[in-house]
Design a protein around this motif. Sequence first.
Motif, PDB file in Angstrom:
ATOM      1  N   UNK A   3       0.889  -1.013   0.101  1.00 50.62           N
ATOM      2  CA  UNK A   3       0.040  -0.108   0.018  1.00 50.62           C
ATOM      3  C   UNK A   3       0.796   1.315   0.100  1.00 50.62           C
ATOM      4  N   UNK A   4       1.924   1.126   0.744  1.00 56.56           N
ATOM      5  CA  UNK A   4       2.727   2.412   0.809  1.00 56.56           C
ATOM      6  C   UNK A   4       3.416   2.529  -0.548  1.00 56.56           C
ATOM      7  N   UNK A   5       3.922   1.596  -1.333  1.00 59.00           N
ATOM      8  CA  UNK A   5       4.448   1.756  -2.708  1.00 59.00           C
ATOM      9  C   UNK A   5       3.489   2.209  -3.379  1.00 59.00           C
ATOM     10  N   UNK A   6       2.178   1.945  -3.279  1.00 58.05           N
ATOM     11  CA  UNK A   6       0.908   2.632  -4.378  1.00 58.05           C
ATOM     12  C   UNK A   6       1.124   4.154  -3.907  1.00 58.05           C
ATOM     13  N   UNK A   7       1.016   4.485  -2.582  1.00 61.48           N
ATOM     14  CA  UNK A   7       1.116   5.843  -2.291  1.00 61.48           C
ATOM     15  C   UNK A   7       2.008   6.555  -2.731  1.00 61.48           C
ATOM     16  N   UNK A   8       3.227   6.075  -2.810  1.00 58.96           N
ATOM     17  CA  UNK A   8       4.449   6.499  -3.408  1.00 58.96           C
ATOM     18  C   UNK A   8       4.509   6.751  -4.675  1.00 58.96           C
ATOM     19  N   UNK A  13       0.454  13.699  -1.540  1.00 61.01           N
ATOM     20  CA  UNK A  13       1.039  14.564  -0.783  1.00 61.01           C
ATOM     21  C   UNK A  13       1.427  14.696   0.690  1.00 61.01           C
ATOM     22  N   UNK A  14       0.648  13.944   1.319  1.00 56.44           N
ATOM     23  CA  UNK A  14       0.660  13.538   2.779  1.00 56.44           C
ATOM     24  C   UNK A  14       0.407  12.186   2.960  1.00 56.44           C
ATOM     25  N   UNK A  15       1.542  11.553   3.574  1.00 60.19           N
ATOM     26  CA  UNK A  15       1.138   9.989   3.971  1.00 60.19           C
ATOM     27  C   UNK A  15       1.505   9.752   5.648  1.00 60.19           C
ATOM     28  N   UNK A  16       0.634   8.957   5.938  1.00 58.95           N
ATOM     29  CA  UNK A  16       0.547   8.806   7.367  1.00 58.95           C
ATOM     30  C   UNK A  16       0.876   7.395   7.408  1.00 58.95           C
ATOM     31  N   UNK A  17       2.203   6.807   8.341  1.00 60.20           N
ATOM     32  CA  UNK A  17       2.147   5.337   8.657  1.00 60.20           C
ATOM     33  C   UNK A  17       2.234   5.246  10.035  1.00 60.20           C
ATOM     34  N   UNK A  18       2.137   3.893  10.257  1.00 59.27           N
ATOM     35  CA  UNK A  18       2.165   3.476  11.849  1.00 59.27           C
ATOM     36  C   UNK A  18       2.580   2.090  11.931  1.00 59.27           C
ATOM     37  N   UNK A  19       3.340   1.855  13.141  1.00 62.20           N
ATOM     38  CA  UNK A  19       3.682   0.342  13.270  1.00 62.20           C
ATOM     39  C   UNK A  19       4.909  -0.088  12.260  1.00 62.20           C
ATOM     40  N   UNK A  20       5.813   0.592  12.204  1.00 64.41           N
ATOM     41  CA  UNK A  20       6.864  -0.034  11.300  1.00 64.41           C
ATOM     42  C   UNK A  20       7.946   0.961  10.931  1.00 64.41           C
ATOM     43  N   UNK A  21       8.952   0.487  10.240  1.00 72.73           N
ATOM     44  CA  UNK A  21      10.067   1.129  10.141  1.00 72.73           C
ATOM     45  C   UNK A  21       9.869   2.155   8.775  1.00 72.73           C
ATOM     46  N   UNK A  26       9.709   7.916   3.755  1.00 71.37           N
ATOM     47  CA  UNK A  26      10.105   9.302   4.230  1.00 71.37           C
ATOM     48  C   UNK A  26      11.104   9.788   3.028  1.00 71.37           C
ATOM     49  N   UNK A  27      12.156   9.020   2.693  1.00 70.92           N
ATOM     50  CA  UNK A  27      13.273   9.119   1.574  1.00 70.92           C
ATOM     51  C   UNK A  27      12.495   9.285   0.195  1.00 70.92           C
ATOM     52  N   UNK A  28      11.618   8.282   0.243  1.00 73.98           N
ATOM     53  CA  UNK A  28      11.050   8.479  -1.298  1.00 73.98           C
ATOM     54  C   UNK A  28       9.835   9.644  -1.367  1.00 73.98           C
ATOM     55  N   UNK A  29       9.077   9.721  -0.494  1.00 75.61           N
ATOM     56  CA  UNK A  29       8.081  10.757  -0.530  1.00 75.61           C
ATOM     57  C   UNK A  29       8.854  12.343  -0.484  1.00 75.61           C
ATOM     58  N   UNK A  30       9.969  12.392   0.061  1.00 77.19           N
ATOM     59  CA  UNK A  30      10.651  13.693  -0.051  1.00 77.19           C
ATOM     60  C   UNK A  30      11.293  13.956  -1.507  1.00 77.19           C
TER      61      UNK A  30
END
Length: 268
Positions: A3-8, A13-21, A26-30
Motif C-alpha cells: 500500500x505504501x508503494x502505491x502511495x509513493x 502529498x501527505x502520507x501517514x504510517x504507523x507500526x513500522x520502520x 520518508x526518503x521516497x516521499x521527500x
Amino acid sequence: MDSAKVLLEEQVPVINFALGKGDWIVREAHTYGGKVMATVVNARHAKRAQDYGCDAVIATGNEAAAHGESVTTFCLIPSLVDVLNIPVIAAGGIADGRGLAAAIALGADGVAMGTRIMTTKESPLHRNYKDLSREKNSTDTIYSRRIDGLWCRVLKTDAAEKMRRRGLNLPAAFFNAQDIAKTMHLSFIKLFIGVMLSGWKNAKQLAFLANAFKAFRLATEGGDLKEGVLPVGQCTGLIHDEPTVKELFDRMVHEAEVIEKRMENVFA
Ligand SMILES: Cc1cc2nc3c(=O)[nH]c(=O)nc-3n(C[C@H](O)[C@H](O)[C@H](O)COP(=O)(O)O)c2cc1C
C-alpha cells in the motif's frame, strides 16, 4: 508495504504510517516534495520518527480508538513536545473545541480525530454503529490485547467481550485468512505457508488480525450488532449528534475561540 508503494507511486502529498520502520517511505516521499507523518505512542517511537526525517508525528494517547499505548493524551503530548523539534499532532480523546483548545494548550500543533469523525454525515460507518456510538458513555470501551493482538480500544459490546474472554480463535483465523486471501487475490496456500514460515509470534499476530479485520468489517460495513466489533475511543461519551465535517470543524474552532477568551480572563 505494498500500500505504501502505491502511495509513493501516486505521489500522494501527505502520507501517514504507523507500526513500522518508515525511513524508506520518508526518503521516497521527500524526493517528490511529499510530507510524511508517523503515528506514535511514546517518546522512543517519536524520536525515531524524527530521526527518519518525518515531517510531523501524530501522537496517540491511551483513550484513543484502536492502538493507543499506556500514556494518556494529557501527558503524552507535553512529553513529546519537550523532546521533538517537529510538529506534534494530538490524537486520542478529542471530540470538540474543548479537546482542541486543550491539545493546543499542551503544546500540540494540531489535532487528529477518529471517533468523532466516525459519526459525521460524510462517514461511511454503518448507521447501526453511528447510533450506538452516540448512545454510549466514556466508560463503554474495552482496552485489550485479545482483540487484534495489539493493545486495542473498542466499543464495549457483547461481541467485543466475547473476543476478550476467548482470546485467539485459531480455527476462525484459518477461515478468515481465506477470505483475506480472496479479497487480496492471493493464493491461500502460498499465504498460509508464508505465515507459518514467519515464526509462531508473527503467525499468531496475523491470526489475531485476520479475526479482528473480519469483526471490524462486520461492524463498519454490515452494521452487525451481534458479531461486529468497532474500534472506538473514550470520547464516544462526548458525541451526541451527527454533524457534517464542516459543521463540526466550524463549531470546534468557535468553541476553542470562546475558551481562549475565557482563559485570557482567568489569567488576567
Ligand atoms: C472506526 C475506527 C477504525 C480505526 N482503525 C484503525 C486501524 O485500523 N489502525 C489504527 O492504527 N488506528 C485505527 N483507528 C484509530 C485512529 O487512527 C486514531 O488514532 C484514533 O481514532 C484517534 O483517537 P480518537 O478516536 O479518540 O479520536 C481507528 C479509529 C476508528 C474510530
